[in-house]
Design an enzyme around this catalytic site. Structure first.
Site, PDB file in Angstrom:
ATOM      1  N   ARG A 117       0.854  -1.206   0.067  1.00  0.00           N
ATOM      2  CA  ARG A 117      -0.123   0.033   0.002  1.00  0.00           C
ATOM      3  C   ARG A 117       0.724   1.297  -0.054  1.00  0.00           C
ATOM      4  O   ARG A 117       0.303   2.453  -0.019  1.00  0.00           O
ATOM      5  CB  ARG A 117      -0.783  -0.091   1.348  1.00  0.00           C
ATOM      6  CG  ARG A 117      -2.061  -0.931   1.122  1.00  0.00           C
ATOM      7  CD  ARG A 117      -2.686  -1.020   2.273  1.00  0.00           C
ATOM      8  NE  ARG A 117      -4.194  -1.507   2.270  1.00  0.00           N
ATOM      9  CZ  ARG A 117      -5.267  -0.582   2.087  1.00  0.00           C
ATOM     10  NH1 ARG A 117      -5.118   0.527   2.316  1.00  0.00           N
ATOM     11  NH2 ARG A 117      -6.395  -1.121   2.014  1.00  0.00           N
ATOM     12  N   LYS A 149       3.103 -19.235   6.178  1.00  0.00           N
ATOM     13  CA  LYS A 149       2.461 -19.797   7.547  1.00  0.00           C
ATOM     14  C   LYS A 149       2.214 -18.609   8.405  1.00  0.00           C
ATOM     15  O   LYS A 149       3.016 -17.659   8.376  1.00  0.00           O
ATOM     16  CB  LYS A 149       3.252 -20.841   8.172  1.00  0.00           C
ATOM     17  CG  LYS A 149       4.910 -20.456   8.571  1.00  0.00           C
ATOM     18  CD  LYS A 149       5.124 -20.477   9.756  1.00  0.00           C
ATOM     19  CE  LYS A 149       4.725 -19.646  11.129  1.00  0.00           C
ATOM     20  NZ  LYS A 149       5.569 -18.725  11.671  1.00  0.00           N
ATOM     21  N   ASP A 171       7.312 -23.463   4.873  1.00  0.00           N
ATOM     22  CA  ASP A 171       7.765 -23.433   6.265  1.00  0.00           C
ATOM     23  C   ASP A 171       9.318 -23.468   6.064  1.00  0.00           C
ATOM     24  O   ASP A 171       9.735 -24.581   5.811  1.00  0.00           O
ATOM     25  CB  ASP A 171       7.241 -25.055   6.738  1.00  0.00           C
ATOM     26  CG  ASP A 171       7.536 -25.066   8.415  1.00  0.00           C
ATOM     27  OD1 ASP A 171       8.707 -24.813   8.738  1.00  0.00           O
ATOM     28  OD2 ASP A 171       6.637 -25.356   9.170  1.00  0.00           O
ATOM     29  N   HIS A 172       9.730 -22.324   6.508  1.00  0.00           N
ATOM     30  CA  HIS A 172      11.197 -22.156   6.152  1.00  0.00           C
ATOM     31  C   HIS A 172      12.069 -22.960   6.888  1.00  0.00           C
ATOM     32  O   HIS A 172      13.021 -23.260   6.510  1.00  0.00           O
ATOM     33  CB  HIS A 172      11.414 -20.655   6.275  1.00  0.00           C
ATOM     34  CG  HIS A 172      11.971 -20.342   7.959  1.00  0.00           C
ATOM     35  ND1 HIS A 172      10.796 -19.975   8.515  1.00  0.00           N
ATOM     36  CD2 HIS A 172      12.908 -20.065   8.264  1.00  0.00           C
ATOM     37  CE1 HIS A 172      11.117 -19.618   9.775  1.00  0.00           C
ATOM     38  NE2 HIS A 172      12.579 -19.654   9.780  1.00  0.00           N
ATOM     39  N   LYS A 229      16.127 -25.245   6.156  1.00  0.00           N
ATOM     40  CA  LYS A 229      17.520 -25.190   6.871  1.00  0.00           C
ATOM     41  C   LYS A 229      18.289 -26.470   6.507  1.00  0.00           C
ATOM     42  O   LYS A 229      17.829 -27.430   6.292  1.00  0.00           O
ATOM     43  CB  LYS A 229      16.983 -25.154   8.370  1.00  0.00           C
ATOM     44  CG  LYS A 229      16.455 -23.830   8.796  1.00  0.00           C
ATOM     45  CD  LYS A 229      16.329 -23.700  10.284  1.00  0.00           C
ATOM     46  CE  LYS A 229      15.533 -22.380  10.636  1.00  0.00           C
ATOM     47  NZ  LYS A 229      16.422 -21.141  10.790  1.00  0.00           N
ATOM     48  N   GLU A 269      14.589 -18.811  21.269  1.00  0.00           N
ATOM     49  CA  GLU A 269      14.909 -17.524  20.758  1.00  0.00           C
ATOM     50  C   GLU A 269      15.397 -16.621  21.860  1.00  0.00           C
ATOM     51  O   GLU A 269      14.356 -16.716  22.865  1.00  0.00           O
ATOM     52  CB  GLU A 269      13.909 -17.186  19.750  1.00  0.00           C
ATOM     53  CG  GLU A 269      13.650 -17.810  18.728  1.00  0.00           C
ATOM     54  CD  GLU A 269      12.403 -17.172  17.932  1.00  0.00           C
ATOM     55  OE1 GLU A 269      12.702 -16.453  16.804  1.00  0.00           O
ATOM     56  OE2 GLU A 269      11.350 -17.527  18.006  1.00  0.00           O
ATOM     57  N   ASP A 287       2.361 -20.013  16.010  1.00  0.00           N
ATOM     58  CA  ASP A 287       3.407 -19.472  15.320  1.00  0.00           C
ATOM     59  C   ASP A 287       4.738 -20.348  14.980  1.00  0.00           C
ATOM     60  O   ASP A 287       5.203 -20.360  14.094  1.00  0.00           O
ATOM     61  CB  ASP A 287       4.012 -18.286  16.234  1.00  0.00           C
ATOM     62  CG  ASP A 287       5.269 -17.355  15.503  1.00  0.00           C
ATOM     63  OD1 ASP A 287       5.006 -17.062  14.106  1.00  0.00           O
ATOM     64  OD2 ASP A 287       6.037 -17.232  16.160  1.00  0.00           O
ATOM     65  N   HIS A 339       6.547 -25.370  12.374  1.00  0.00           N
ATOM     66  CA  HIS A 339       8.201 -25.677  12.334  1.00  0.00           C
ATOM     67  C   HIS A 339       8.334 -26.949  13.299  1.00  0.00           C
ATOM     68  O   HIS A 339       8.970 -27.705  12.783  1.00  0.00           O
ATOM     69  CB  HIS A 339       8.881 -24.414  13.010  1.00  0.00           C
ATOM     70  CG  HIS A 339       8.331 -23.062  12.097  1.00  0.00           C
ATOM     71  ND1 HIS A 339       8.673 -23.098  10.698  1.00  0.00           N
ATOM     72  CD2 HIS A 339       8.597 -21.684  12.714  1.00  0.00           C
ATOM     73  CE1 HIS A 339       8.246 -21.951  10.288  1.00  0.00           C
ATOM     74  NE2 HIS A 339       8.521 -21.173  11.443  1.00  0.00           N
ATOM     75  N   LYS A 385      10.446 -17.324  23.437  1.00  0.00           N
ATOM     76  CA  LYS A 385      10.814 -16.047  22.874  1.00  0.00           C
ATOM     77  C   LYS A 385      11.591 -15.471  24.290  1.00  0.00           C
ATOM     78  O   LYS A 385      11.155 -15.852  25.413  1.00  0.00           O
ATOM     79  CB  LYS A 385       9.987 -15.014  22.450  1.00  0.00           C
ATOM     80  CG  LYS A 385       9.109 -15.354  21.139  1.00  0.00           C
ATOM     81  CD  LYS A 385       9.480 -14.536  20.066  1.00  0.00           C
ATOM     82  CE  LYS A 385       8.694 -14.940  18.736  1.00  0.00           C
ATOM     83  NZ  LYS A 385       9.261 -15.295  17.771  1.00  0.00           N
TER      84      LYS A 385
END
Ligand code: BG6
Length: 481
Positions: free
Chosen positions: A46, A145, A174-175, A179, A213, A232, A237, A331
């Protein structure tokens, strides 16, 4: 060798994911000569930016996310020329004509529509692409995702996207599957004789999957507070990692051969009981010596969203009966560290006698990040004349030492797979839905539970209840060696 000529159209091209991951990955593939000279990258958002404004913005924002030592002025200048930007209200069909103009002349090339936007827009964007006549034979759509927020919304999105794209054109990313260490899991399991005969309940005591993380939610609070750690990270994952550890050997690495086996694992997951799940939320604390705020302070309001989950998961099939899989992710933990630990059973009998050395059981550790590698813990004799003094030691394969190359980012592999038309490392519709089917009862139980997530201090290893979850079974979370 270069992949086919492609137009990448990134919906959300000025977003966090584009700047952090997608554009760096495309730049690195370009620098290595994998993009044809006429490949274009068209950002859609946008923002009222001209092509030149967008190029400047990418220059300012993306360089910080390139891996050290990979910036090359000439390669960057060439990459910059590939970038375009179109201002677009994605719900307005008429506006797609503007996009059509930049894609002109590209009808016979691969077209990758990358939807890095809110999942509720996946359907409307797909429909508008179709009605604007932009979907060609060689088009593919990439969905980030999480697909939906529960089973019903995932089905709706899959139906809406599936109404205009064939399943073979849909790449649910799904990254984690891109890996290096995760791909290596397939090679380790299926290119060695050593592991597979032992890869079952008779020899394996349990499996741990940790994705820790140290970062907080930062500027993503709006998205994250609706999602939480279960949606998440776990629904996608962590379950994908679990599938690759637990699946039966597929006959080949063909997309459906692999995905059929992963699906069977998801279908065999036992529903979790109330005692099998711990959710947590970080309070203020210190990470690497720096004071940091708690989750709700960052968010600026109260919330019962979980930023940490630990689970005990059972797989009800012959191979894994009685072998718990312990998963945890969160996290603002003490460090960024992700690994899969396969803990073998102790030997059935020690020939060194009851007074002999204590023997610790074998353990295979796959480190996903940082310092990607594989470590096999075994017992060995301590040198010396003093009898059978046994000691634990490790065979250690560190990728950065063994292979003196940079470990590519997951998106580098996955974006090229999209152009090549190889969906092996992407999720099929039925997988996503099976994962939601298993996840939903946990969400429902939380919604009905007034207690909320357990607090943990930022910079800790999570709530005490997560430690109790595994210790109750006479086991402990693996600590980094
Ligand atoms: C994303 C999640 O999918 O994965 C983020 O949305 C998370 O919340 C990220 O931080 C972790 O990925 P990586 O590759 O840094 O481990």
């Amino acid at each position: 060798a270069p992949v086919a000529a492609c137009d990448f159209v990134v919906f959300g091209g000025t977003g966090d994911l584009a700047f952090r991951k997608l554009l760096p990955a495309l730049y690195l593939r370009d620098r290595d000569g994998q993009l044809t000279p006429d490949t274009r990258i068209v950002s859609v958002s946008r923002a009222g930016l001209s092509d030149e404004d967008y190029r400047d913005k990418v220059h300012a924002e993306v360089r910080a996310f390139l891996p050290p030592g990979t910036f090359d002025a000439d390669a960057w200048a060439a990459f910059r020329e590939r970038l375009y930007h179109r201002e677009l209200d994605v719900t307005n069909l008429a506006a797609y004509q503007d996009l059509a103009k930049v894609l002109v002349g590209g009808e016979d090339r691969v077209r990758a529509f990358y939807l890095s936007c809110a999942p509720k827009l996946f359907g409307p964007v797909s429909r508008n692409l179709h009605e604007a006549g932009l979907i060609t034979e060689k088009s593919r759509v990439v969905l980030e995702k999480p697909i939906g927020t529960d089973l019903a919304s995932a089905r709706r999105i899959n139906d809406e996207v599936g109404a205009v794209f064939h399943e073979h054109q849909i790449y649910r990313i799904d990254h984690y599957l891109g890996k290096e260490t995760v791909q290596n899991l397939l090679v380790l399991r299926f290119a060695n004789m050593l592991f597979e005969p032992l890869w079952r309940s008779g020899s394996i005591d349990h499996v741990q999957i940790t994705v820790a993380e140290d970062l907080g939610v930062g500027g993503r609070g709006g998205y994250y507070d609706d999602a939480g750690a279960l949606r998440d990270m776990v629904q996608n994952h962590l379950l994908q990692l679990l599938c690759l550890v637990a699946m039966e050997p597929p006959a080949s690495v063909d997309a459906d051969a692999v995905r059929d086996e992963k699906l069977k694992v998801l279908q065999a997951l036992r529903p979790t009981g109330p005692g099998d799940v711990v959710r947590g939320q970080y309070r203020s604390g210190a990470v690497s010596g720096a004071a940091v705020a708690g989750y709700t302070e960052e968010l600026g309001g109260p919330s019962s969203t979980e930023t940490f989950v630990a689970l005990r998961v059972g797989i009800d099939n012959w191979r894994w009966a009685g072998v718990p899989f312990y998963l945890r992710t969160g996290k603002r933990l003490d460090r960024r560290s992700s690994e899969i630990v396969v803990q073998f059973r102790p030997v059935p009998h020690s020939i060194f006698g009851a007074d002999g050395p204590p023997l610790s059981a074998n353990r295979l550790v796959l480190r996903l990040q940082p310092d990607e590698g594989v470590r096999l813990h075994l017992m060995t004799k301590e040198p010396g004349p003093g009898g059978y003094r046994a000691r634990g030691a490790s065979l250690n394969l560190q990728f950065s030492e063994t292979f003196k190359t940079r470990t590519p980012d997951a998106y580098e592999r996955l974006l090229m797979d999209i152009v090549r038309g190889n969906p092996t490392l992407f999720m099929r519709r039925d997988e996503v839905e099976a994962a939601w089917t298993w996840t939903e009862p946990i969400l429902a139980a939380w919604a009905a539970d007034a207690v909320g997530p357990k607090p943990y201090a930022a910079g800790s290893s999570g709530p005490a209840a997560a430690i109790a979850l595994i210790e109750r079974d006479g086991r402990t979370w693996h600590e980094e060696e």
